[in-house]
Design an enzyme around this catalytic site. Sequence first.
Site, mmCIF file in Angstrom:
data_model
loop_
_atom_site.group_PDB
_atom_site.id
_atom_site.type_symbol
_atom_site.label_atom_id
_atom_site.label_comp_id
_atom_site.label_asym_id
_atom_site.label_seq_id
_atom_site.Cartn_x
_atom_site.Cartn_y
_atom_site.Cartn_z
ATOM 1 N N HIS A 133 2.771 8.780 -6.881
ATOM 2 C CA HIS A 133 3.568 10.020 -6.877
ATOM 3 C C HIS A 133 4.515 10.058 -8.463
ATOM 4 C CE1 HIS A 133 7.426 12.510 -5.203
ATOM 5 N NE2 HIS A 133 6.310 13.442 -5.877
ATOM 6 N N HIS A 182 0.727 -1.207 -0.077
ATOM 7 C CA HIS A 182 -0.014 -0.085 0.039
ATOM 8 C C HIS A 182 0.869 1.152 0.023
ATOM 9 C CE1 HIS A 182 -3.432 2.901 1.384
ATOM 10 N NE2 HIS A 182 -2.073 3.395 2.007
ATOM 11 N N GLU A 183 1.908 1.289 0.935
ATOM 12 C CA GLU A 183 2.848 2.565 1.094
ATOM 13 C C GLU A 183 3.313 2.716 -0.172
ATOM 14 O OE1 GLU A 183 2.204 4.556 3.013
ATOM 15 O OE2 GLU A 183 1.168 3.234 4.453
ATOM 16 N N HIS A 227 1.540 4.456 -2.755
ATOM 17 C CA HIS A 227 1.529 6.084 -3.106
ATOM 18 C C HIS A 227 2.902 6.372 -3.821
ATOM 19 C CE1 HIS A 227 -1.660 6.600 -0.101
ATOM 20 N NE2 HIS A 227 -1.274 5.872 0.708
#
Length: 232
Positions: free
Chosen positions: A111, A103-104, A107
Amino acid sequence: MPFFWLPDKYYILLVLPAALLALWAQMRVKSTFARYSRERTYSGLTGAETARRILDANGLYDVRVEHISGQLTDHYDPTQKVVRLSDDVYGRATIAAVGVAAHETGHALQHADSYVPMQIRSAIIPITNIGSQLSIPMILIGYIFGFQPLVAIGILLFSLMTVFQLVTLPVEFNASRRALTILEGTGMLSGQENAGARKVLTAAALTYVAALIVSLANLLRLILLFGNRRDD
Ligand SMILES: [Zn+2]
C-alpha cells in the site's frame, strides 16, 4: 432451459472438482497453521511485535497494529491503515504467528509503495460487488426472454469476479515474498524457522489459487449452459 441451481453435467465435471480442491486447500492451510502454531520462535517476538518492527523499520509509523478475534481473520485494512491480527497471531510467539503477521504487514508495504496489482484490485472491488449481485439474474432473465445480449452482459459481469480472483494472486504472492525476505534478512526468524513460515504462507496462497479455479469453473459452466442459445 437449464436449471443452474440443480447439478448438471458441467456442475459435476467442473464446479464440483474445483469446490473439492478448494475444500482441500482450506483444510491444508488450517493444519499447516496449527502445526507451526505449536512451534515457538527463538527470538520470542509475537506476531504484533513482528508487525510493529517491520512497519517501523520501513517508516510506516502511522500504520496501527490491532487485535481481531477469530481464527485466520488476519488482514490489512488500507482504508484505516491497520494491520489486524487474530487470536493465534497477535500475542503469540510462534512460527505461524510471525509468518502471518509479516505477510499482513507485507500488504501495508504494498500500500505504501503503491504496488500496482493492489491498486487494480482495490479499483475493481465496487464493480465486482455489483457484478456478483446482478450477473445471475441478468443471465436468467435474458435466457427466459431469449434476449442474448442480456445473457452476454450477465456473463461478462460474472467474469469480473474471476478477474478479481486473478488480480488477487500477485498481491498475495508478493506479500508473502516480502514477508519471507524481511524475516530472513532481519534475523527475526532463523533459516529453519523461515522454512516453516514459508510452508504456512504457501498453504495460504494455495487457497487463493483454488478460489480462482472455482471462479473459472463457475464461469465456464455459465458460458456452456447459457452462452450458446439454440432454439430447439
Ligand atoms: Zn494476504
